[in-house]
Design an enzyme around this catalytic site. Structure first.
Site, short mmCIF file in Angstrom:
data_model
loop_
_atom_site.label_atom_id
_atom_site.label_comp_id
_atom_site.label_asym_id
_atom_site.label_seq_id
_atom_site.Cartn_x
_atom_site.Cartn_y
_atom_site.Cartn_z
N HIS A 199 0.88 -1.16 0.18
CA HIS A 199 -0.10 -0.06 -0.11
C HIS A 199 0.69 1.35 -0.05
O HIS A 199 0.53 2.38 -0.72
CB HIS A 199 -0.93 -0.08 1.30
CG HIS A 199 -1.92 -0.61 1.09
ND1 HIS A 199 -2.71 -1.25 1.79
CD2 HIS A 199 -2.88 -0.72 -0.16
CE1 HIS A 199 -4.01 -1.86 1.58
NE2 HIS A 199 -4.11 -1.49 0.16
N CYS A 509 7.73 -2.77 -27.77
CA CYS A 509 7.40 -2.67 -26.14
C CYS A 509 8.76 -2.98 -25.67
O CYS A 509 8.76 -3.12 -24.25
CB CYS A 509 6.38 -3.93 -25.69
SG CYS A 509 7.18 -5.65 -25.86
C1 PEP Z 1 12.14 -7.31 -24.75
O1 PEP Z 1 12.82 -7.97 -25.09
O2 PEP Z 1 12.41 -5.87 -25.58
C2 PEP Z 1 11.06 -7.41 -24.07
C3 PEP Z 1 10.18 -6.43 -23.83
O3 PEP Z 1 10.98 -8.37 -23.20
P1 PEP Z 1 11.87 -8.26 -21.86
O4 PEP Z 1 12.59 -7.19 -21.70
O5 PEP Z 1 10.92 -8.74 -20.78
O6 PEP Z 1 12.78 -9.75 -22.08
#
Ligand code: PEP
Ligand code: MG
Length: 552
Positions: A199, A509
């Site tokens: 929290h 990502c």
């Molecule tokens: C990546 O490899 O860019 C990714 C988003 O996965 P992780 O960083 O969790 O391996």
């Protein structure tokens, strides 16, 4: 805690060897502060002398009533999450099951404060050992209540009511009410224990207070001057005046950048000539979302479930119900926007005892991600069952990590369909959501058209390490581990082109997505969807706005 810190004997802490050392914990709330350390030690207890049992019982009843009145006053003055947390404590204070064990001990001649603390400690220990992060986090609320009532019973000195400018509070853990009683503007929190899911961490994020947890025991003294880095999860002591100046400047720069970023975060992400860019967020734990304004993004681009399961082993992996609860929490936050949840990506630098392979010669090239999921189908099926059920509650998408060859996606599809059949047969509501793949292995990036995937998310962290043959955890290879390297960018561009040819949505990502210095290069590849840590959004949106625009 860093190896450097752990191996240094206290006598050397202030010596030359210590220079450059830093303590590592876990980032719990972003931002940086440079200032003096204020150590909060366990309160000095002035134990009561036990009176007659009847008097001790009355004393405890009175102390609980006074603590409840204090809590009720705090509830009236608080709002939102703070009010919820205090209301929870107020409800606990009124729970007779809590006082019964203490009354029984009092009847045997034990002083009220000792009886109360023993009863609460037993319950705190139970909560602290719970498998479920939700219940573990409740242990802090019980501790808070224990200390409140004990303070009334022992007449202990009131807790410190203010902190010096730029202070970094160092404590074993911090209770929500202690947090709420202090003014945190310009200050930070370092906890030797604690959890990013607690929290207090949630409140710190909601109020923009930098925080690092799980630092372990630290050989530091009151008044030591340090940099608290809530982004990287580190504490850096300043030994010389020159270091103090440098670290203070680092904190000031971060505060300025944060102010600019948060002001910029709610603006639309549009290039200079009006081309919209989709901005999504990466999350590791649903608790992280409590302080995040949903208006800054268009959904969750990556939920790393191995971090939701942080600290688990094969034996203690969350069961179907707990996973379902966590996935629904993400969907609730997102409303009708997409939430892309990645299946367990254990292995590499994310070991999971009993599940990943210990002592692999090269764990980044070994059994990790989908390679392990397909070997532990019992575990994989539980996760897919939870995901298919959660998919009924929102726009959930399943993302498969570390895919290298089309056969892996084919096997995943078959398993998803099989799980759907089981759920159907059992009459359990579910939905088969889109199933996409991470593109982080060059073999997949080069042959994307051959894969049966509904969407693609480029993992630039792993893609970079595999293209550059430079391990992502080797600090000395920073110059090579660069997603801005033309070879990496060329491969990203090829993925974007192949995805467009197959009419498959593509996003990115990896950490590159949150690096404003790379935004223009990524937009040059044709990418128009980026997923990043919430704290990075303002900077990236500013870089998007400065981009000349126009698809290449
Ligand atoms: C990546 O490899 O860019 C990714 C988003 O996965 P992780 O960083 O969790 O391996
Ligand atoms: Mg990866």
């Amino acid at each position: 805690m860093s190896l450097a810190a752990r191996t240094l004997p206290p006598s050397e802490i202030r010596g030359a060897e210590y220079r450059g050392a830093e303590y590592r914990g876990r980032a719990a709330s972003p931002g940086k502060v440079f200032g003096p350390l204020v150590i909060v030690r366990t309160a000095e207890t002035r134990a009561r002398t036990a009176g007659p049992p009847a008097a001790e019982r009355v004393a405890l009843e009175r102390a609980v009533a006074l603590a409840s009145a204090d809590l009720a006053a705090l509830v009236a003055a608080a709002d939102g999450d703070a009010a919820d947390i205090l209301e929870f404590q107020l409800a606990l204070a009124g729970d007779t099951a809590l006082t019964e064990a203490a009354f029984a001990a009092i009847a045997d001649g034990v002083a009220a404060d000792v009886a109360w603390a023993a009863a609460l400690d037993a319950m705190i220990a139970d909560y602290a050992q719970a498998d479920d992060a939700y219940f573990r986090a409740r242990a802090a609320d019980l501790t808070d209540l224990r200390d409140r009532v004990t303070a009334v019973l022992t007449g202990a000195a009131a807790a410190r009511s203010s902190l010096p400018e730029n202070a970094i509070l160092l404590a074993d853990d911090l209770t929500p009410s202690r947090f709420l009683a202090l003014d945190w503007i310009g200050r930070g929190i370092a906890l030797m224990a604690g959890s990013p899911a607690s929290h207090v961490a949630m409140l710190a994020r909601a109020r923009g207070v930098p925080m690092v947890v799980r630092l372990g025991p630290l050989p530091l003294s009151d008044g030591d001057r340090l940099l608290l880095d809530g982004e990287a999860g580190r504490l850096v002591p300043a030994i010389t005046a020159e270091e103090a100046r440098r670290l203070a400047a680092e904190a000031e720069d971060a505060a300025e950048a944060l102010a600019i970023n948060s002001a910029a975060a709610t603006r639309p992400a549009v290039t200079a000539d009006g081309d919209p860019v989709q901005i999504l967020i990466n999350v590791a734990d649903p608790a992280e979302l409590d302080g995040v304004d949903p208006a800054i993004c268009e959904g969750v681009g990556l939920a790393r479930t191995e971090l939701i399961f942080d600290g688990a082993s094969l034996r203690t992996l969350p069961d179907e119900a707990r996973q379902l609860y966590a996935y629904r929490a993400l969907l609730d936050w997102a409303g009708d926007r997409p939430v892309t949840i990645r299946t367990l990506d254990a292995g590499g630098d994310k070991p999971l005892p009993g599940y990943t392979v210990a002592n692999e010669t090269n764990s980044f090239l070994g059994l990790r991600g989908v390679r392990l999921s397909l070997r532990h189908r019992d575990v994989f099926r539980v996760q897919l069952r939870a995901l298919l059920q959660a998919a009924v509650n929102g726009d959930l998408r399943i993302l498969i990590p570390m895919v290298s060859v089309p056969a892996e996606m084919a096997e995943v599809r078959a398993l998803v369909n099989d799980v759907a059949r089981d759920l159907q047969a059992a009459g359990i509501p579910h939905r088969v959501p889109p199933v996409g793949m991470m593109v982080e292995v060059p073999a997949a990036a080069l042959m994307l058209e051959r894969f049966d995937t509904d969407f693609v998310s480029i993992g630039s962290n792993d893609l970079t390490q595999y293209v550059m043959a430079a391990s992502r955890d080797c600090a000395e290879l920073d110059a090579l581990s660069d997603a801005g390297n033309p070879a990496v960018l060329a491969l990203i561009k090829s993925v974007v082109t192949q995805a467009a040819a197959c009419d498959i949505p593509v996003s990115l990502c990896g950490d590159a997505g949150g690096d404003p210095a790379l935004t223009a290069k990524l937009l040059d590849t044709g990418l128009r969807s980026l997923s990043m840590a919430p704290v990075a959004i303002g900077g990236v949106k500013a870089a998007v706005a400065a981009y000349p625009g126009g698809k290449p």
